[in-house]
Write a protein that holds these residues in place. Sequence first.
Motif, short mmCIF file in Angstrom:
data_model
loop_
_atom_site.label_atom_id
_atom_site.label_comp_id
_atom_site.label_asym_id
_atom_site.label_seq_id
_atom_site.Cartn_x
_atom_site.Cartn_y
_atom_site.Cartn_z
N LEU A 13 -22.92 -10.07 23.77
CA LEU A 13 -22.95 -8.66 22.64
C LEU A 13 -22.57 -7.86 23.34
CD1 LEU A 13 -24.66 -10.09 19.42
CD2 LEU A 13 -22.13 -10.42 19.82
N ASN A 14 -23.27 -8.16 24.34
CA ASN A 14 -23.37 -7.25 25.74
C ASN A 14 -22.18 -6.28 25.94
OD1 ASN A 14 -25.99 -5.93 25.11
ND2 ASN A 14 -26.80 -6.72 27.46
N LYS A 15 -21.47 -7.46 26.47
CA LYS A 15 -19.79 -7.45 26.54
C LYS A 15 -18.90 -6.43 25.94
CE LYS A 15 -17.32 -9.76 29.92
NZ LYS A 15 -17.07 -11.31 30.77
N TRP A 16 -19.22 -7.47 24.68
CA TRP A 16 -17.71 -7.19 24.11
C TRP A 16 -17.64 -6.42 22.57
CZ3 TRP A 16 -14.11 -8.58 26.62
CH2 TRP A 16 -13.80 -9.42 27.52
N GLU A 17 -19.26 -6.11 22.20
CA GLU A 17 -18.63 -6.27 20.88
C GLU A 17 -18.77 -4.37 20.15
OE1 GLU A 17 -23.34 -5.87 19.10
OE2 GLU A 17 -24.25 -5.23 21.26
N LYS A 18 -18.69 -3.62 21.30
CA LYS A 18 -18.30 -2.10 21.53
C LYS A 18 -16.85 -2.21 21.45
CE LYS A 18 -22.52 -0.37 21.23
NZ LYS A 18 -22.21 0.05 19.21
N LYS A 19 -16.17 -3.24 21.76
CA LYS A 19 -14.84 -3.64 21.92
C LYS A 19 -13.85 -3.68 20.65
CE LYS A 19 -14.98 -4.15 26.82
NZ LYS A 19 -14.49 -4.94 28.12
N ALA A 20 -15.02 -4.36 19.45
CA ALA A 20 -14.54 -4.82 18.50
C ALA A 20 -14.40 -3.58 17.68
CB ALA A 20 -15.27 -5.89 17.82
N ARG A 21 -13.17 -4.32 16.65
CA ARG A 21 -12.69 -4.26 15.66
C ARG A 21 -13.04 -4.62 14.55
NH1 ARG A 21 -6.49 -2.82 15.59
NH2 ARG A 21 -6.84 -5.03 16.99
N TYR A 22 -12.94 -5.89 14.46
CA TYR A 22 -13.78 -6.63 13.39
C TYR A 22 -14.79 -7.51 13.79
CZ TYR A 22 -8.92 -4.57 12.08
OH TYR A 22 -8.26 -4.05 11.29
N ASP A 23 -16.21 -6.95 13.35
CA ASP A 23 -17.61 -7.47 14.56
C ASP A 23 -17.85 -8.30 13.25
OD1 ASP A 23 -19.68 -8.33 15.55
OD2 ASP A 23 -20.21 -6.39 16.61
N ILE A 24 -17.34 -9.12 13.49
CA ILE A 24 -18.74 -10.73 12.55
C ILE A 24 -18.89 -11.38 13.45
CG2 ILE A 24 -16.45 -10.96 10.86
CD1 ILE A 24 -15.10 -12.54 11.62
#
Length: 372
Positions: A13-24
């Motif tokens: 999540l630290n790596k990817w969550e800020k890059k998501a448009r649809y965080d499910i």
Amino acid sequence: MVELAPFGVEAWLNKWEKKARYDISQSTIASLSMADLRELDDDPNTLDKLLFDAKLNYGLIEGSPAFKEAVAQLYEHVDPDQVLQTNGATGANLAVLYALVEPGDQVIAEYPSYQQLFDIPRSLGATVDYWRLREEEGWQPRLAELANLVTEKTKLICLNNANNPTGTVLDRETLSRVAEIAREVGAYVLVDEVYHPLMKNGTACSIVDLYERGIATDSLSKTYSVPGLRIGWTVTNREVADRLRSVRDYTMICGGVVNDLLATYVLNHRHQVLARNRALVEQNWALYQDWLAKEPLVSLVAPAGVSTSFPRLLIEEDTVSFCTRLLEQTGVLLVPGEAFETPHHVRLGYCAPQPVLKEGLRRLSTFLHAQN
């Protein structure tokens, strides 16, 4: 030197969550804003007055009396002096594990589960044995296996109820039997209870209401929708509480006056928060079930009215690679099962805001079928 394995879900999540448009991927029920909190009270100025009148000193380091009283009301037979405020449930778990686990101890951990509950004991020199959940048995463990795992060296049994990532629950009867098994060797039972089932089935309960050596950790991050407050707590017997006080002094001192005020405010308005979240869980679960019924490439053991689920994807590819490409090509974020040492699955948080969930599921289906 203490050696800890990389924390799979947090590293992802630290790596990817800020890059998501649809965080499910998240396991929190859609987070509340400060504006939402103001509207919980009949007088919206109530929260403003609490905050603007607060002196920004350290406050009471174990949590204010009002906070501890509000937490105690969540349990059947708990006094406020059994409650200690912590930095989220992760801080609560760390304090308990650090206070109780010694080299040479045996710790039995539910598995798969939140990685902290088995890798911290291992880093402290304990032998860790897994009490396994089985997908083919509804992600439920076998009590006979726990009884066989327990020895005279068993210091602690670590559970996550409801379970992260599967969303399944050990009911009162099962927890009562766990307590009986632990009592035979004098072991403690630590249960991370941060995922409260919101469906009214009457089977869920806290370990501290069943067992004198039960330890409950919890926070406002999941079921109460305010992870940004970073406020959690431990509930223990008085002997363990005294041991935890020293650990707290070394690791956090206090949670902060503003966070304590907001946490107490949320707990005092918990009936409104839980009503909102119960409706969201029910509505989103209905949407998710409809999608599952039409999606042949996904199977799921249903979660028990909590915010996290752990579907199996019927794909050939490993889920790390799949989830990376899914995010890069569609903007949809899931957590790969490898982050929980359980391949072929993903953590899917279906309690995202409904428009995000709908579009995220639609894009996930399109991407799944493009691979087959």
